[in-house]
Design a protein around this motif. Structure first.
Motif, short mmCIF file in Angstrom:
data_model
loop_
_atom_site.label_atom_id
_atom_site.label_comp_id
_atom_site.label_asym_id
_atom_site.label_seq_id
_atom_site.Cartn_x
_atom_site.Cartn_y
_atom_site.Cartn_z
N UNK A 15 35.85 13.55 43.65
CA UNK A 15 35.99 14.75 42.82
C UNK A 15 35.06 15.85 43.31
N UNK A 19 36.08 19.54 44.65
CA UNK A 19 35.51 20.78 44.09
C UNK A 19 34.81 21.60 45.17
N UNK A 22 37.38 23.41 47.12
CA UNK A 22 37.89 24.55 46.35
C UNK A 22 36.88 25.70 46.35
N UNK A 23 35.60 25.36 46.27
CA UNK A 23 34.56 26.39 46.25
C UNK A 23 34.57 27.17 47.57
N UNK A 26 37.52 29.39 47.65
CA UNK A 26 37.34 30.56 46.79
C UNK A 26 36.54 31.64 47.51
N UNK A 29 38.04 35.09 50.11
CA UNK A 29 38.85 36.01 49.32
C UNK A 29 39.89 36.69 50.20
N UNK A 30 40.94 37.26 49.59
CA UNK A 30 41.95 37.94 50.38
C UNK A 30 41.34 39.05 51.22
N UNK A 38 39.54 42.35 49.55
CA UNK A 38 40.44 43.16 48.73
C UNK A 38 40.03 43.09 47.26
N UNK A 39 39.87 44.26 46.65
CA UNK A 39 39.57 44.32 45.23
C UNK A 39 40.85 44.60 44.45
N UNK A 64 38.67 44.85 38.81
CA UNK A 64 39.69 45.19 39.80
C UNK A 64 40.60 46.33 39.37
N UNK B 26 43.23 27.88 38.06
CA UNK B 26 42.24 28.73 38.71
C UNK B 26 42.91 29.67 39.73
N UNK B 34 43.04 39.72 41.53
CA UNK B 34 43.18 40.58 42.69
C UNK B 34 44.40 41.48 42.62
#
Lengths: 183, 193
Positions: A15, A19, A22-23, A26, A29-30, A38-39, A64, B26, B34
């Motif tokens: 687990x 995680x 995934x962190x 994350x 970001x795009x 990107x905001x 955003x 999530x 975004x």
């Protein structure tokens, strides 16, 4: 009880690994067309507008929907052939406008992607910037181009970029099609 | 299969399911944050028909209903001859205006004598306003009477078309008559030998 210890430890390890993955994901970001984070972004056909922040600028506190710098307003990109006997067209916009309140506007640039930069506006202790079409009375001269299958001439992609004092960027990506030169 | 292995597999499956659900939720939230929007909706509803050249016409989409796109306002079609005695005239309008709220305007184009002369592209805008000083189209003035009026020059037809994101269309068809090109006569003095 000792029997369950090993499965629990194994499960917890898996687990945590998930995680962790995934962190990391994350954190990726795009990315905007200019390479920044990107905001806010919208796309409609060939047109895209984005607000981005470069690496190192924290975007955690930014809403955003209401970042400091706004979308650039660049309505009515035009390409006009004043004289049909000449292979000369002129590109212009009704106006270009962007607001970065409470930050200051640093620059706004206009680039015709096939040609290069054609305008650069520099802010001077101003929180917004407005460039009406009358600042470039005739527009930017480009070749109209030959008649293409769609009945029009050349299409020019453009990029309008703005940057504020918080180093936030805003950009519009679009294109404008010119009438054809048919001697 | 040993009971320890069974229990560990069950625990793992439960935790993995919880993790998967949490990951999906999530990811959905991240997409919303975004604001990545793709708004495209096209439906070809109507093709407008050109009218006669002599009288201006407005072809409205979906007559009798309330369309999103409006009639194009093309006020004061003008043909001017800034330099008297030259065959160069210019056509323009006080302004061109069309609105398509809540849709976006995609393009507005201007044709003179069936030849495309100007293209205006919308950029996330629900209306389009083009004032006179943004463009002026050069045409031939034409000889006296060539457009059917003995006192004027050529008559040029025009078509102004607009389209929005719902693929609704609006068009104006009309014509404008220019001042005549009357060549300057240079009278030489009569000299006696």
């Amino acid at each position: 009880m000792r029997k369950l210890l090993l499965p629990f430890a194994l499960a917890l390890l898996l687990v945590f690994s998930a995680f962790g993955a995934l962190y990391v994901a994350r954190g990726q970001s795009p990315r905007g067309l200019d390479g920044g984070t990107v905001i806010n972004s919208e796309t409609l056909g060939d047109n895209t507008r984005q607000i981005t922040a470069p690496d190192g600028v924290s975007t955690d506190q930014l809403d955003p929907n209401q970042p400091n710098i706004g979308f650039i307003d660049s309505p009515t990109a035009s390409c006009v052939q004043p004289n049909s006997a000449k292979n000369e067209c002129f590109i212009n916009w009704y106006y270009l406008s962007v607001d970065a309140t409470p930050n200051y506007m640093i620059t706004m640039t206009v680039k015709l992607n096939d040609i290069g930069y054609v305008a650069r506006y520099s802010g001077f202790f101003q929180t917004s910037m407005y460039a009406p079409h009358s600042m470039v009375p005739q527009g930017y001269a480009v070749p109209c181009g030959p008649l293409h299958a769609d009945g029009w001439g050349n299409t020019y992609a453009y990029t309008v970029r703005a940057r504020d004092s918080a180093n936030l960027g805003s950009a519009n990506y679009g294109s404008v099609t010119c009438p054809a030169y048919t001697p | 299969m040993s009971s320890t292995l069974k229990i560990s597999l069950i625990i793992l499956a439960v935790l993995a399911s919880l993790g998967l659900v949490w990951g999906v939720v999530w990811a959905a939230q991240e997409m919303e944050v975004f604001g990545i929007n793709q708004r495209v909706s096209f439906q070809d509803i109507q093709q407008t028909q050109p009218g006669t050249a002599s009288e201006p016409q407005q072809a409205a989409p979906l007559a009798g209903e309330a369309p999103d796109i409006s009639f194009i306002q093309s006020i004061d079609a003008a043909c001017t001859q800034p330099e008297v005695g030259s065959n160069t005239c210019f056509i323009n309008w006080t302004y061109l205006y069309v609105q398509a709220a809540p849709n976006y305007i995609i393009t507005m184009t201007v044709e003179i004598d069936s030849k495309k002369r100007a293209s205006f592209s919308g950029f996330f805008q629900q209306s389009m306003y083009i004032p006179a000083e943004m463009f002026s189209l050069q045409v031939s003035c034409g000889a006296l009477g060539s457009g059917g009026n003995a006192n004027l020059g050529m008559q040029h037809t025009y078509a102004i078309r607009a389209r929005d994101t719902a693929n609704l269309k609006s068009a104006n068809y009309g014509s404008v008559t220019c001042p005549a090109y009357i060549p300057k006569h240079v009278y030489l003095p009569v000299l006696r030998r």
